[in-house]
Design an enzyme around this catalytic site. Structure first.
Site, PDB file in Angstrom:
ATOM      1  N   CYS A   1       5.511   4.495  -3.624  1.00 21.44           N
ATOM      2  CA  CYS A   1       5.253   3.969  -5.020  1.00 21.44           C
ATOM      3  C   CYS A   1       4.277   5.072  -6.056  1.00 21.44           C
ATOM      4  O   CYS A   1       4.286   4.927  -7.588  1.00 21.44           O
ATOM      5  CB  CYS A   1       4.775   2.311  -5.256  1.00 21.44           C
TER       6      CYS A   1
ATOM      7  N   GLN B   1       0.913  -0.901   0.129  1.00 16.94           N
ATOM      8  CA  GLN B   1       0.136   0.216  -0.119  1.00 16.94           C
ATOM      9  C   GLN B   1       0.596   1.380   0.196  1.00 16.94           C
ATOM     10  O   GLN B   1       0.212   2.206   0.958  1.00 16.94           O
ATOM     11  CB  GLN B   1      -0.569  -0.006   1.374  1.00 16.94           C
ATOM     12  N   SER B   2       1.929   1.120  -0.405  1.00 15.72           N
ATOM     13  CA  SER B   2       2.581   2.149  -0.446  1.00 15.72           C
ATOM     14  C   SER B   2       2.618   3.600  -1.108  1.00 15.72           C
ATOM     15  O   SER B   2       2.765   3.478  -2.592  1.00 15.72           O
ATOM     16  CB  SER B   2       4.462   1.639  -1.352  1.00 15.72           C
ATOM     17  N   ASN B   3       2.264   4.628  -0.131  1.00 17.11           N
ATOM     18  CA  ASN B   3       1.869   6.018  -1.057  1.00 17.11           C
ATOM     19  C   ASN B   3       3.894   6.659  -1.319  1.00 17.11           C
ATOM     20  O   ASN B   3       2.878   7.438  -2.984  1.00 17.11           O
ATOM     21  CB  ASN B   3       2.177   6.980  -0.405  1.00 17.11           C
TER      22      ASN B   3
END
Ligand SMILES: *Cc1c(COP(=O)(O)O)cnc(C)c1O
Length: 342
Positions: A91, A87-89
Site C-alpha cells: 500500500c 503495515q503494508s509495504n
C-alpha cells in the site's frame, strides 16, 4: 541459429514488449555478507539489495508497480484502488507511485490480526497519511477482498472517476513481470561479477515475487533453484499459489512454464501467523543489523532470513554453497514493531 547480434539472454524472454514506468534508475547491488557468513560458519552468503529500489521506502513492490502503473496510465485511470495489511509495504509503495504519477489512491486495509489497526500507528501507517491516501477503509480478516475492491472501484466510477484496481501485493501476472525482469538482472550481474550462485532464497507472501523469479529463471535456463520461505500460509497451499501464478506469468511472457517440483516454499518460520513476531525473526533482524549494517523487516525479510540462518546452521544448505538472499525491503515498518525487537 540466433540472428546476428542477438544475445543468448534476451532471445528467450522479451520484456520490452510490455509498457513500463521506471522507478529505479539502476540495478540494485549484489553484496557479499562476509561477517554473517563467518558467524554462521557454513555457506557463503550474498544479498541482493532490493530494499534500495525506488519510490517512498522502496522494496519488492516497486518492481511490480513499474508494469502495473504503466498499464493503469495506458487505460487512462485517475484513481488507483488497492488493499493490504495495516503495515503494508505494498500500500505504501502503490500510494507513492500514484503520488508521483499524479493519481489518487484509495486503500482498503485488511486487519489480519484482530484489533491490530490503530490510526496513530507508526511505520507504514504513518506514511499512508504523509503521502496523502485519498481514503483508507479498514475491513476485518475474512472479508471478501475481491468484492471490496470491486465496490471501491464502483464508488470511484459513480463519482465520475476512472479506477484501476491492483490486487493485494501487486501479485498478478503483469506485476510478477517485475520479478522476471529481476531474474534477468541477477543473471546479468552474476555474469558480470563472475560469481555463480547455487541457490536463491526469498520471502514468499502474495507470491508475485517468488513466481516472477521462477518464471524468469526458467525462461533464461539459469539453473538457479529458488527456496521460498513462507510468511503466512502452509507449505502445500503456498506452493500451489506460487506455481499457478508462475505458470500464468510464463504464459504472459510466452515462455516455458515452471514445473510444480521447481516450487519450494518452506513454512517452518511463519510462527503463530502473518506479521506475528517469532524469536528466530528477532534474532535474525538483530544479527544482520549488527554484523552487516543491513536493516531487514519483521514481517517478511526477517522471517525469510530466520529460515536461511536455520538452513545454514542445520547443514541443510551445505557449507560449500554460494547463496543469494533477496532482500525484499520492508524496513519502514521497523518502528511499528520496536517493542518486539528491543
Ligand atoms: C510483499 C513483501 C514480500 C512478499 O512478496 P510477495 O510478492 O507478496 O510474495 C516480501 N518482503 C516484503 C518487504 C514485502 O513487502
Amino acid at each position: 541459429m540466433p540472428a546476428p547480434g542477438r544475445t543468448g539472454i534476451t532471445a528467450v524472454m522479451n520484456l520490452a514488449r510490455f509498457p513500463r514506468r521506471r522507478y529505479t534508475p539502476f540495478a540494485t547491488p549484489i553484496e557479499a555478507m562476509p561477517r554473517l557468513s563467518a558467524a554462521l560458519g557454513g555457506a557463503e552468503l550474498w544479498i541482493k539489495r532490493d530494499d534500495m529500489l525506488g519510490l517512498g521506502g522502496g522494496g519488492n513492490k516497486t518492481r511490480k508497480l513499474e508494469f502495473l502503473m504503466a498499464a493503469a496510465l495506458a487505460e487512462g485511470a485517475d484513481t488507483i484502488v488497492t488493499m493490504g495489511a495495516p503495515q503494508s509495504n505494498h500500500c505504501r509503495l502503490t500510494l507513492s507511485a500514484a503520488a508521483k504519477e499524479g493519481l489518487a489512491c484509495r486503500l482498503i486495509i485488511e486487519e489480519r490480526v484482530a484489533g491490530s489497526y490503530r490510526t496513530d500507528a507508526l511505520g507504514n501507517n504513518l506514511l499512508f497519511d504523509l503521502m496523502g491516501a485519498a481514503s483508507q477503509r479498514v475491513v476485518p480478516l475474512g472479508t471478501d477482498i475481491a468484492a471490496e475492491l470491486a465496490a471501491e472501484a464502483a464508488a470511484v466510477r459513480a463519482a465520475g472517476g476512472r479506477p484501476y484496481v491492483i490486487p493485494g501485493g501487486g501479485s498478478n501476472p503483469l506485476g510478477a513481470l517485475g520479478y522476471a525482469a529481476c531474474a534477468l538482472e541477477i543473471v546479468e550481474q552474476s555474469f558480470g561479477m563472475g560469481v555463480v550462485f547455487d541457490r536463491l532464497v526469498v520471502a514468499s507472501g502474495s507470491a508475485g515475487t517468488h513466481a516472477g523469479l521462477l518464471a524468469g529463471l526458467v525462461a533464461l535456463h539459469a539453473g538457479l533453484p529458488v527456496t521460498g520461505i513462507n510468511v503466512r500460509r502452509p507449505r502445500a497451499e503456498q506452493e500451489g499459489n506460487v506455481h499457478a501464478l508462475a505458470v500464468a506469468t510464463a504464459a504472459l511472457l510466452g515462455t516455458p512454464a515452471p514445473a510444480r517440483d521447481e516450487v519450494v516454499a518452506l513454512a517452518d518460520w511463519v510462527g503463530p501467523g502473518y506479521s506475528l513476531p517469532t524469536p528466530e525473526m528477532v534474532a535474525a533482524v538483530r544479527q544482520v543489523a549488527a554484523l552487516e549494517g543491513i536493516l531487514l523487516d519483521p514481517v517478511y525479510s526477517g522471517k525469510a532470513m530466520a529460515g536461511l540462518i536455520a538452513l545454514v546452521t542445520s547443514g541443510a544448505i551445505a557449507p560449500g554453497e554460494r547463496v543469494l538472499f533477496l532482500h525484499t525491503g520492508g524496513s519502514p515498518s521497523l518502528h511499528a514493531f520496536a517493542g518486539d525487537l528491543r
